[in-house]
Design an enzyme around this catalytic site. Structure first.
Site, PDB file in Angstrom:
ATOM      1  N   LYS A   1      40.899  48.695  38.564  1.00  0.00           N
ATOM      2  CA  LYS A   1      42.353  48.577  38.361  1.00  0.00           C
ATOM      3  C   LYS A   1      42.767  48.923  36.937  1.00  0.00           C
ATOM      4  O   LYS A   1      43.920  49.247  36.694  1.00  0.00           O
ATOM      5  CB  LYS A   1      42.816  47.197  38.771  1.00  0.00           C
TER       6      LYS A   1
HETATM    7  C1  LIG Z   1      41.470  45.621  44.172  1.00  0.00           C
HETATM    8  C2  LIG Z   1      40.025  45.728  44.474  1.00  0.00           C
HETATM    9  C3  LIG Z   1      39.564  46.310  45.668  1.00  0.00           C
HETATM   10  C4  LIG Z   1      40.510  46.785  46.747  1.00  0.00           C
HETATM   11  O1  LIG Z   1      41.276  47.879  46.339  1.00  0.00           O
HETATM   12  P1  LIG Z   1      42.623  48.273  47.128  1.00  0.00           P
HETATM   13  O2  LIG Z   1      43.237  49.359  46.356  1.00  0.00           O
HETATM   14  O3  LIG Z   1      43.454  47.012  47.128  1.00  0.00           O
HETATM   15  O4  LIG Z   1      42.223  48.657  48.503  1.00  0.00           O
HETATM   16  C5  LIG Z   1      38.200  46.447  45.841  1.00  0.00           C
HETATM   17  N1  LIG Z   1      37.325  46.006  44.920  1.00  0.00           N
HETATM   18  C6  LIG Z   1      37.727  45.434  43.770  1.00  0.00           C
HETATM   19  C7  LIG Z   1      36.708  44.958  42.799  1.00  0.00           C
HETATM   20  C8  LIG Z   1      39.085  45.281  43.496  1.00  0.00           C
HETATM   21  O5  LIG Z   1      39.479  44.703  42.353  1.00  0.00           O
END
Ligand SMILES: *Cc1c(COP(=O)(O)O)cnc(C)c1O
Length: 462
Positions: A112
Site C-alpha cells: 500500500k
Molecule cells: C491490502 C492488502 C491485501 C489486499 O489487497 P486489495 O487491494 O485490498 O485486494 C493483501 N495483502 C496485504 C498485505 C495487504 O495489505
C-alpha cells in the site's frame, strides 16, 4: 482525461477532482472515461528503466490535464525516495517459472505504500495550488492505515483520521499508526470489526453536511489514484521478464480487489497478461463469485492474513462495470441487491470475467504449510498473505508462461503467524528496529457515527 462513475449518475471529473473526492456522489467509483493503450514499442522501451521512469510513462496519460510534466516527475521522485530498495519493486525467483514481486520495501512494509506515498505528494501539491485543506478519513484492517499515516504525516494541507478495529490489527500495524508524533495524524481504535469501520466511513461520505463541513476526502482503495499507482509495477515486473515479447501471469493476494484490478488496467493498456489469478483466504466471496456461485455476503472470519479479511470487495464494482459492458445502471442495480445480501452475475458478465480472471481459496493450515515449504524450497520467508498467493499460483501455474506472485507485505509485519509456521522470527528491517520502543498515541472510540463525527470535528486544525 475525464473520469466517470461506475453508476453513471455523477458528474464527470478531472483526475485531480476525482482524486480529491474519492467516492462519487452517486455512490459509485471513478474510472477513466477511456483506458489509454500503450504501443508494443513503448512497452518494450520500459525494460531496464528506473522504476520512477516507468511510473512516469505509465501514469502520465491519466494525470496530464492536472499536473505539469516536471511537477509530476518530482512528485514521483519524492514518493519513492523513502523506500529501502533501489529497485523499489524487485523480482525474486522461487522456482523454474514462478517469481515473487516484492512490494514491501516501502516505509510501512506493505504494497500500500506504493499508492499512498504517491497520493500524499499528489494531494499536497494539488491542495497547495488551490489554497485548500482537506480532512482524510479512512478505514483500515491494518495496512492501509499505517501507509496513509506515514504518507500524510507532517503535510500541512491535510488532517488524517484512521479508523481501525480495536484489538484486530497486528502489533506492528498498530504501532505504525500510533507512533508518528505529527499533530495532523490521528489513530482511532474503534470498538467493532473492519466492516464496521468501513461502514462508518461510507456513512460519513453520505452525510453531505458533515462531508462538506470538514471537506472530507478519501484515500481508501476506491480512490482511482491508488489503483493507478499500482498499475506501474505490473509493467516493471512483466517487462523485466520479457514482455511484451512474452506473456506473463500474475497471482494477487486479494481483499478489496484494488491490487488485482490494477493488473486488469495494465492488461487493457496493452501489457500481455495471460491470467490474473485472485487468491483469497477463508473469506472467499470473490472465489465463490468467480466460480459461478454469485456474490453473496457472509460473516467475516478472522484469519492469519487479516488484510484480506473482507466480505465486500469495494473495487470489484469496477470489474463488474466492465463485465456488464460499461452499463452504470446495471451496476447500480447490483449494488442495491448487495444491500439485501447479494446478487447473481449474469451469464454474459461471467464470461467477461472468466476471460481475464481465475481464482483460488487457501485454508489457514495451507497458508502455514506454504510459509514453511517456501522457506525450505526457495529460502524465502514470506508473510501469510503472500503465502496465500504462492499456494494459489502453484495450483494455476503452466509451464510456458512465467507466473508472478505479488508479495504484498514483509514477514516482520505478521511475526506471530510466520514464526508459528516456520519457527523463524522475522526481524524488522534495521531502519525501523526501534518501533517497539516509540511512544504510542491513540483514541479508543465507540462504533457510533455521531461520536466519530464529533471527535473529527473537534480535532481538525483550524
Ligand atoms: C491490502 C492488502 C491485501 C489486499 O489487497 P486489495 O487491494 O485490498 O485486494 C493483501 N495483502 C496485504 C498485505 C495487504 O495489505
Amino acid at each position: 482525461m475525464k473520469y466517470i462513475s461506475t453508476r453513471g449518475q455523477a458528474p464527470e471529473l478531472s483526475f485531480e477532482e476525482a482524486m480529491l473526492t474519492g467516492l462519487a456522489r452517486d455512490g459509485g467509483l471513478y474510472l477513466p472515461a477511456e483506458i489509454p493503450v500503450m504501443s508494443q514499442d513503448d512497452i518494450a522501451a520500459l525494460a531496464g528503466q528506473p522504476y520512477e521512469e516507468i511510473a512516469f510513462r505509465v501514469m502520465w496519460p491519466y494525470v496530464s490535464g492536472s499536473f505539469a510534466e516536471d511537477e509530476f516527475k518530482e512528485i514521483i521522485a519524492r514518493a519513492y525516495e523513502g523506500f529501502g530498495h533501489d529497485a523499489r519493486a524487485p523480482l525474486k525467483q522461487l522456482n523454474e517459472n514462478h517469481f515473487l514481486l516484492e512490494l514491501f520495501h516501502g516505509p510501512t512494509l506493505a504494497f500500500k505504500d506504493f499508492a499512498m506515498q504517491l497520493i500524499g505528494q499528489l494531494f499536497q501539491v494539488a491542495l497547495k495550488r488551490r489554497g485548500e485543506r482537506v480532512t482524510i478519513v479512512g478505514a483500515t484492517s491494518g495496512d492501509t492505515g499505517s501507509a496513509a499515516i506515514d504518507a500524510f504525516r507532517g503535510l500541512d494541507a491535510v488532517d488524517v483520521f484512521i479508523l481501525f478495529p480495536h484489538g484486530r490489527v497486528s502489533e506492528v500495524q498498530r504501532r505504525q499508526m500510533t507512533t508518528p508524533a505529527d499533530s495532523n495524524v490521528h489513530a482511532l481504535a474503534v470498538d467493532g470489526d473492519f466492516d464496521d469501520c468501513q461502514a462508518a466511513v461510507k456513512d460519513m461520505f453520505n452525510d453531505f453536511e458533515f462531508r462538506d463541513g470538514v471537506k472530507l476526502a478519501g484515500v481508501n482503495s476506491i480512490n482511482f489514484a491508488r489503483v493507478l499507482a499500482q498499475v506501474v509495477y505490473y509493467f516493471s515486473a512483466a517487462t523485466s521478464l520479457g514482455a511484451p515479447h512474452r506473456k506473463v501471469s500474475f497471482t494477487v493476494p486479494t481483499g478489496n480487489f484494488g491490487d488485482i484490478f490494477a493488473g486488469y488496467i495494465a492488461k487493457r493498456m496493452g501489457l500481455p497478461i495471460d491470467r490474473l489469478v485472485v487468491a483469497t483466504n477463508q473469506n472467499d466471496i470473490l472465489h465463490r463469485c468467480l466460480s459461478g456461485q454469485g456474490y453473496f455476503k457472509g460473516d467475516t472470519i478472522p484469519s492469519i492474513s487479516p488484510s484480506m479479511d473482507i466480505q465486500v470487495s469495494s473495487n470489484f464494482e469496477r470489474a463488474l462495470y466492465y463485465a456488464y459492458g460499461e452499463d452504470g445502471s446495471a451496476v447500480a442495480q447490483l449494488m442495491d441487491e448487495l444491500k439485501q445480501g447479494g446478487f447473481n452475475v449474469s451469464q454474459g458478465a461471467m464470461e467477461a470475467l472468466s476471460e481475464n480472471f481465475d481464482s483460488g481459496r487457501v485454508s489457514e493450515d495451507e497458508t502455514l504449510a506454504t510459509i514453511k515449504a517456501t522457506l525450505a524450497h526457495s529460502a524465502e520467508l514470506v508473510c501469510p498473505h503472500t503465502a496465500v498467493g504462492i499456494k494459489v499460483a502453484e495450483d494455476h501455474r503452466v509451464t510456458d508462461v512465467p507466473m508472478i506472485t505479488l508479495a504484498t507485505a514483509h514477514p516482520a509485519k505478521f511475526p506471530a503467524a510466520v514464526e508459528k509456521a516456520s519457527d523463524v522470527h522475522p526481524p524488522l528491517p534495521s531502519r525501523m528496529s526501534d518501533l517497539y520502543e516509540r511512544p504510542e498515541r491513540v483514541t479508543r472510540i465507540a462504533n457510533d457515527l455521531g461520536a466519530l463525527e464529533d471527535h473529527i470535528k473537534r480535532h481538525i486544525a483550524e
